[in-house]
Design an enzyme around this catalytic site. Structure first.
Site, mmCIF file in Angstrom:
data_model
loop_
_atom_site.group_PDB
_atom_site.id
_atom_site.type_symbol
_atom_site.label_atom_id
_atom_site.label_comp_id
_atom_site.label_asym_id
_atom_site.label_seq_id
_atom_site.Cartn_x
_atom_site.Cartn_y
_atom_site.Cartn_z
ATOM 1 N N SER A 1 0.824 -1.211 0.000
ATOM 2 C CA SER A 1 0.000 0.000 0.000
ATOM 3 C C SER A 1 0.854 1.256 0.000
ATOM 4 O O SER A 1 0.444 2.300 -0.528
ATOM 5 C CB SER A 1 -0.919 0.011 1.221
ATOM 6 N N GLU B 1 -5.952 -4.827 -24.370
ATOM 7 C CA GLU B 1 -5.374 -5.580 -23.254
ATOM 8 C C GLU B 1 -4.917 -4.655 -22.133
ATOM 9 O O GLU B 1 -5.060 -4.971 -20.950
ATOM 10 C CB GLU B 1 -4.198 -6.426 -23.747
ATOM 11 N N LEU B 2 -4.383 -3.500 -22.495
ATOM 12 C CA LEU B 2 -3.852 -2.573 -21.494
ATOM 13 C C LEU B 2 -4.928 -2.134 -20.506
ATOM 14 O O LEU B 2 -4.697 -2.104 -19.288
ATOM 15 C CB LEU B 2 -3.259 -1.358 -22.206
ATOM 16 N N ARG C 1 -7.390 -3.528 -19.362
ATOM 17 C CA ARG C 1 -7.861 -4.539 -18.411
ATOM 18 C C ARG C 1 -7.296 -4.306 -17.012
ATOM 19 O O ARG C 1 -7.847 -4.796 -16.037
ATOM 20 C CB ARG C 1 -7.463 -5.943 -18.893
ATOM 21 N N HIS C 2 -6.192 -3.587 -16.947
ATOM 22 C CA HIS C 2 -5.590 -3.282 -15.648
ATOM 23 C C HIS C 2 -6.342 -2.092 -15.053
ATOM 24 O O HIS C 2 -6.013 -0.938 -15.302
ATOM 25 C CB HIS C 2 -4.100 -2.978 -15.811
ATOM 26 N N GLN D 1 -12.398 7.154 -31.697
ATOM 27 C CA GLN D 1 -12.626 6.966 -33.130
ATOM 28 C C GLN D 1 -13.974 7.517 -33.571
ATOM 29 O O GLN D 1 -14.229 7.634 -34.764
ATOM 30 C CB GLN D 1 -12.531 5.481 -33.480
ATOM 31 N N ARG E 1 -15.997 2.897 -38.304
ATOM 32 C CA ARG E 1 -14.768 2.442 -37.638
ATOM 33 C C ARG E 1 -14.723 0.925 -37.489
ATOM 34 O O ARG E 1 -13.648 0.350 -37.286
ATOM 35 C CB ARG E 1 -14.640 3.087 -36.263
ATOM 36 N N ARG F 1 3.053 -7.949 -18.141
ATOM 37 C CA ARG F 1 3.111 -7.608 -19.560
ATOM 38 C C ARG F 1 4.518 -7.605 -20.136
ATOM 39 O O ARG F 1 4.674 -7.842 -21.340
ATOM 40 C CB ARG F 1 2.450 -6.238 -19.786
#
Length: 286
Positions: free
Chosen positions: A87, A108-109, A111-112, A123, A207, A234
């Site tokens: 913490s 994917e990025l 998702r964090h 877009q 798009r 990653r």
């Protein structure tokens, strides 16, 4: 093989913000709580130390009211990592502007979701008629290996494959442009009074024809606790190659800003994937 300017081979990152602790306010608070002597000892211990270490150590020492005693900064940060006192790491954040990456990567990025914030190119609002495309690292590695093999056939086959993929991107780009122009003539769109609303409606539909290789830009903020986890996950041989390459760059920037927080990471070459490197921490999931 040379690529047209619409095709990208490397991500770019910019550090646009980072937490800046107020050291004078820290000194004042310690002096008020524990006295001037303790404040002086804390100040001496933090001279020359990076901001991330100072803020992390301050948070940890607040837990025990031990500002003026104990280990030196390096030993203290290592002790926090080894005891999984995670913490304390979360108080310091970095913000990156990331460009020349694909929509595949950002899917994917994002998702964090813990300890992070994202703001990505839209877009719906941005005209993608001149969008650029990100070449997958494996395609580049295959092309390079073929060119180095000395085999005329292997090189020709690899170049033909690459040209075919680029032609596909050009076709999808042209289809996007034509689709936006056609939709703008539809009666359903004409009923919208503002041209900006008509364009937004046309682009949000068109798009869907663009490939995942389409370039995007995204602003990412992450605290050190979350960022360590993201790098562990990653910058790994098991991750998508493009995002692995990105997090190699992010790790390098993070280590420059907060060297003590990231000094337990080791860099490993990935067998069979010479175009990737892996960063493995000693203290995982702090």
């Amino acid at each position: 093989m040379e690529f047209p300017p619409q095709f990208l081979t490397e991500p770019k990152i910019y550090v646009i913000a980072q937490t800046k602790p107020n050291r004078l306010s820290m000194d004042d608070a310690i002096a008020e709580i524990l006295g001037e002597h303790t404040s002086d000892a804390w100040t001496a211990a933090t001279i020359g130390e990076d901001d991330a270490s100072v803020l992390t150590a301050f948070a940890a020492k607040t837990c025990y009211q031990s500002y003026g005693s104990g280990r030196n900064m390096q030993e203290h940060i290592e002790q926090l990592l080894s005891s999984y006192h995670g913490s304390t790491l979360a108080h310091f954040s970095m913000t990156f502007l990331i460009t020349q990456v694909s929509r595949s990567l950002t899917h994917e990025l994002v998702r964090h979701g813990i300890g992070t914030a994202y703001s990505q190119l839209s877009q719906r609002y941005v005209n993608e008629s001149n969008v650029r495309f990100v070449i997958p690292p494996l395609y580049l590695a295959h092309l390079q290996a073929a060119e180095m093999s000395g085999s005329v056939k292997a090189m020709k086959d690899a170049q033909q494959f690459m040209q075919g993929w680029m032609n596909m991107c050009f076709r999808e780009q042209a289809y996007y442009q034509a689709t936006v122009e056609e939709i703008m003539q539809w009666p359903e769109i004409q009923s919208l009074s503002a041209r900006s609303d008509r364009l937004k409606a046309a682009r949000e539909a068109a798009r869907n024809s663009l490939p995942n290789a389409a370039e995007t830009a995204i602003v990412v903020t992450a605290n050190n606790r979350s960022l360590r986890h993201m790098i562990e996950m990653r910058a790994s041989r098991y991750a998508d190659a493009e995002i692995c390459r990105l997090f190699d760059l992010i790790f390098q920037k993070a280590r420059e800003i907060a060297p003590r927080i990231y000094e337990d990471f080791n860099t490993i070459e990935v067998p069979g994937k010479p175009y990737l490197v892996e960063h493995e921490s000693k203290w995982r999931k702090v």
